[in-house]
Design an enzyme around this catalytic site. Structure first.
Site, PDB file in Angstrom:
ATOM      1  N   LYS A 150      33.849 -26.935 122.375  1.00  0.00           N
ATOM      2  CA  LYS A 150      34.187 -25.349 122.860  1.00  0.00           C
ATOM      3  C   LYS A 150      33.358 -24.428 122.481  1.00  0.00           C
ATOM      4  CE  LYS A 150      37.199 -27.953 124.602  1.00  0.00           C
ATOM      5  NZ  LYS A 150      37.049 -28.496 126.391  1.00  0.00           N
ATOM      6  N   GLY A 153      44.920 -26.598 123.827  1.00  0.00           N
ATOM      7  CA  GLY A 153      45.860 -26.135 123.125  1.00  0.00           C
ATOM      8  C   GLY A 153      46.200 -26.888 121.469  1.00  0.00           C
ATOM      9  N   LYS A 208      51.726 -28.454 131.233  1.00  0.00           N
ATOM     10  CA  LYS A 208      52.026 -27.887 132.442  1.00  0.00           C
ATOM     11  C   LYS A 208      53.320 -28.439 132.999  1.00  0.00           C
ATOM     12  CE  LYS A 208      47.110 -26.592 133.075  1.00  0.00           C
ATOM     13  NZ  LYS A 208      45.817 -27.245 133.621  1.00  0.00           N
ATOM     14  N   GLU A 265      39.035 -22.842 133.643  1.00  0.00           N
ATOM     15  CA  GLU A 265      40.236 -22.188 133.158  1.00  0.00           C
ATOM     16  C   GLU A 265      40.053 -20.719 132.526  1.00  0.00           C
ATOM     17  OE1 GLU A 265      42.728 -26.177 131.630  1.00  0.00           O
ATOM     18  OE2 GLU A 265      41.958 -24.662 130.190  1.00  0.00           O
ATOM     19  N   ASN A 291      37.307 -27.909 132.755  1.00  0.00           N
ATOM     20  CA  ASN A 291      37.897 -29.385 132.753  1.00  0.00           C
ATOM     21  C   ASN A 291      36.717 -29.911 133.839  1.00  0.00           C
ATOM     22  OD1 ASN A 291      39.990 -29.002 131.254  1.00  0.00           O
ATOM     23  ND2 ASN A 291      40.929 -28.070 132.906  1.00  0.00           N
ATOM     24  N   ARG A 342      36.914 -32.819 135.253  1.00  0.00           N
ATOM     25  CA  ARG A 342      37.388 -34.020 135.968  1.00  0.00           C
ATOM     26  C   ARG A 342      38.496 -33.502 137.130  1.00  0.00           C
ATOM     27  NH1 ARG A 342      40.634 -32.153 131.406  1.00  0.00           N
ATOM     28  NH2 ARG A 342      42.762 -31.498 131.963  1.00  0.00           N
TER      29      ARG A 342
HETATM   30  C1  MV4 Z   1      44.062 -18.442 123.795  1.00  0.00           C
HETATM   31  C2  MV4 Z   1      45.288 -17.623 123.834  1.00  0.00           C
HETATM   32  C3  MV4 Z   1      45.359 -16.337 123.456  1.00  0.00           C
HETATM   33  N1  MV4 Z   1      44.169 -15.781 123.084  1.00  0.00           N
HETATM   34  N2  MV4 Z   1      43.339 -17.787 123.358  1.00  0.00           N
HETATM   35  C4  MV4 Z   1      45.935 -22.779 124.799  1.00  0.00           C
HETATM   36  C5  MV4 Z   1      45.329 -23.717 125.568  1.00  0.00           C
HETATM   37  C6  MV4 Z   1      44.192 -23.462 125.131  1.00  0.00           C
HETATM   38  N3  MV4 Z   1      43.005 -23.922 126.232  1.00  0.00           N
HETATM   39  C7  MV4 Z   1      43.660 -22.160 124.477  1.00  0.00           C
HETATM   40  N4  MV4 Z   1      44.936 -21.542 124.727  1.00  0.00           N
HETATM   41  C8  MV4 Z   1      45.274 -20.519 124.383  1.00  0.00           C
HETATM   42  N5  MV4 Z   1      44.056 -19.527 124.055  1.00  0.00           N
HETATM   43  C9  MV4 Z   1      43.281 -16.545 122.908  1.00  0.00           C
HETATM   44  N6  MV4 Z   1      42.115 -15.955 122.426  1.00  0.00           N
HETATM   45  C10 MV4 Z   1      46.560 -18.594 124.116  1.00  0.00           C
HETATM   46  C11 MV4 Z   1      46.471 -19.714 124.437  1.00  0.00           C
HETATM   47  C12 MV4 Z   1      47.592 -20.171 124.745  1.00  0.00           C
HETATM   48  C13 MV4 Z   1      47.862 -20.643 126.304  1.00  0.00           C
HETATM   49  C14 MV4 Z   1      46.797 -20.579 127.245  1.00  0.00           C
HETATM   50  C15 MV4 Z   1      47.144 -21.039 128.530  1.00  0.00           C
HETATM   51  C16 MV4 Z   1      48.306 -21.740 129.010  1.00  0.00           C
HETATM   52  C17 MV4 Z   1      49.306 -21.493 127.918  1.00  0.00           C
HETATM   53  C18 MV4 Z   1      49.075 -21.367 126.703  1.00  0.00           C
HETATM   54  C19 MV4 Z   1      50.162 -21.139 125.496  1.00  0.00           C
HETATM   55  C20 MV4 Z   1      49.881 -21.054 124.183  1.00  0.00           C
HETATM   56  C21 MV4 Z   1      48.830 -20.354 124.025  1.00  0.00           C
END
Ligand code: MV4
Length: 445
Positions: free
Chosen positions: A116, A165, A237, A275, A290, A292
């Site tokens: 990442k 996550g 999701k 995303e 992603n 895929r």
């Molecule tokens: C974050 C965030 C807030 N601020 N990054 C969750 C999945 C992973 N791909 C990154 N995620 C998050 N990154 C920053 N700088 C909040 C999340 C996050 C989240 C993101 C998308 C969908 C659901 C979520 C649930 C909790 C936290």
């Protein structure tokens, strides 16, 4: 064109790939674990090979077993579906070494997005907006504290080998840094055998909006608009839709351009998803890519009228894409039906389906591998069906979905159908006014 595709997956996505191959005149090979011998993907494929015991590591994740199945059936290509080996660069490489076309991006492209922090640095260089934070991995808790003072609390610590996550820690003030820094490192090392962590400003109450893209080997890239995936529970999701109720023409233009820039930066050749986190001011930030086909690809298919699996196969076979972008026509919503009990903390509910009636009618698509008499094995994920409703407007799509959910009869196991019925009636959901925190306060009645 490809002549025989081995599908290295199970469940609804294996069936989904078989359906498109049949329409394209391509032969199919199913692989299955002993737990899946009665699965529909085994019956609907032209050939089927048992690849091992129920545990994923003995079957769907077992590369030698899968390569042996490809060899004995003379498959010229492998479709990995999602999950399992879909984003395993070494697997894609091994396919190449055996002269088998991996239906997806190149190993280098998978690797570029798998780490990442590397992905983020690539995006910064390409001019794609990312969440403010430090450059590179953290080397000490002192560095973390001093960086957080610059970035401003709250901050989030993320594992560079993570994603989806896993291995994240939010830090609200300096007094919590030491403890969170240590746990983030230990968790990352235990989960990914890689303890690299980095810091970002924590974006509060963001939406999760992703852009579907497609790129070919000739350097053309297009986007197929967005999906809103903000309705999640513990990073799973549950509902996805296109268009996003938060989207404007102007924002789609900007996010679409950024997504194409992101994919272009690594010369991406396949279908894929960028995303983004989107804050309440409509600022958006690259989160991850992603590499895929995703579970929720169907909502994009319904609003763009593309078969994304067909596009993915054509790109792998060397076809060129047009390079045109797409805006959604109408509105599509997908509900994931899981064998889980929504009244008991979504606890898994495997077992035998005794009675089944799937919904249908105008505007309803059901992608599912289950049938009456089918036993859901306890070894894999719990998704048993996806209902996709499509209509002219969001309100109509929600009403069509409610109607379909009310027709759905599944006896013998618990499912998430009651959850979706209540969600479709929820005022905040119906108004489109929700973010990724929405389900934390959602209560079943
Ligand atoms: C974050 C965030 C807030 N601020 N990054 C969750 C999945 C992973 N791909 C990154 N995620 C998050 N990154 C920053 N700088 C909040 C999340 C996050 C989240 C993101 C998308 C969908 C659901 C979520 C649930 C909790 C936290």
């Amino acid at each position: 064109m490809l002549k025989k595709v081995l599908i290295a997956n199970r469940g609804e996505i294996a069936l989904r790939v078989i359906r498109t191959c049949k329409e394209m005149g391509i032969k199919t090979v199913a692989v299955y674990s002993t737990a899946d011998k009665d699965s529909l993907h085994v019956r609907f494929a032209d050939e089927a090979v048992c690849i091992g015991k129920p545990a994923s590591t003995d079957s769907y994740l077992n590369i030698p077993h899968i390569m042996a199945a490809a060899e004995i059936t003379n498959a010229d290509s492998i479709h990995p579906g999602y999950g399992f080996l879909a984003e395993n660069a070494r697997f894609a490489e091994i396919c190449g070494e055996h002269n088998i076309k991996f239906i997806g991006p190149t190993p280098a492209q998978i690797k570029a997005m798998g780490d990442k922090m590397t992905a983020k640095e690539t995006m910064i260089a390409a001019g794609v907006p990312v969440v403010p934070g430090g450059q590179g991995l953290l080397t000490s808790v002192e560095e973390a504290k001093s960086l957080a003072r610059d970035v401003g609390y709250p901050v989030i610590l993320k594992a560079t080998a993570g994603g989806g996550g896993k291995g994240m820690r939010v830090v609200w003030e300096e007094s919590e840094m030491e403890k969170n820094y240590e746990t983030a490192r230990i968790e990352a090392a235990a989960s990914f055998k890689n303890d690299g962590i980095y810091m970002e400003k924590f974006v509060e109450e963001p939406r999760h909006i992703e852009i579907q893209i497609a790129g070919d080997r000739y350097g053309k890239i297009c986007h197929l608009s967005e999906r809103d995936c903000s309705i999640q529970r513990r990073h799973q999701k549950l509902v996805e839709e296109s268009p996003s109720p938060f989207m404007t023409d102007e924002l789609r233009q900007r996010m679409g351009d950024a997504a194409k820039k992101a994919a272009g930066a690594i010369g991406y050749e396949s279908v894929g998803t960028i995303e983004f986190l989107v804050d309440k001011h409509r600022n958006f930030y690259f989160m991850e890519m992603n590499t895929r086909i995703q579970v929720e690809h169907c909502v994009t298919e319904e609003v763009t009228n593309f078969d994304l699996i067909k596009e993915q196969i054509k790109i792998a076979a060397g076809d060129a894409i047009s390079g045109l972008d797409y805006t959604p026509q109408g509105h599509a919503i997908e509900c994931r039906i899981n064998a889980e009990d929504p009244y008991n903390d979504f606890r898994p509910s495997p077992g035998r389906i005794t009675v089944l009636h799937q919904p249908g009618g105008h505007g309803i698509r059901v992608d599912s591998h289950v049938y009456a008499g089918y036993s859901i094995p306890p070894f894999y994920d719990s998704m048993i069906a996806k209902i996709i409703a499509v209509a002219r407007t969001r309100e109509e799509a929600i009403n069509t979905m409610s109607r379909a959910l009310s027709e759905y009869v599944i006896e013998g196991i618990r499912t998430t159908i009651p959850f979706h019925q209540q969600l479709m009636r929820n005022e905040a959901f119906r108004s489109g006014n929700f973010n990724t925190k929405f389900l934390e306060s959602f209560k079943m009645v």
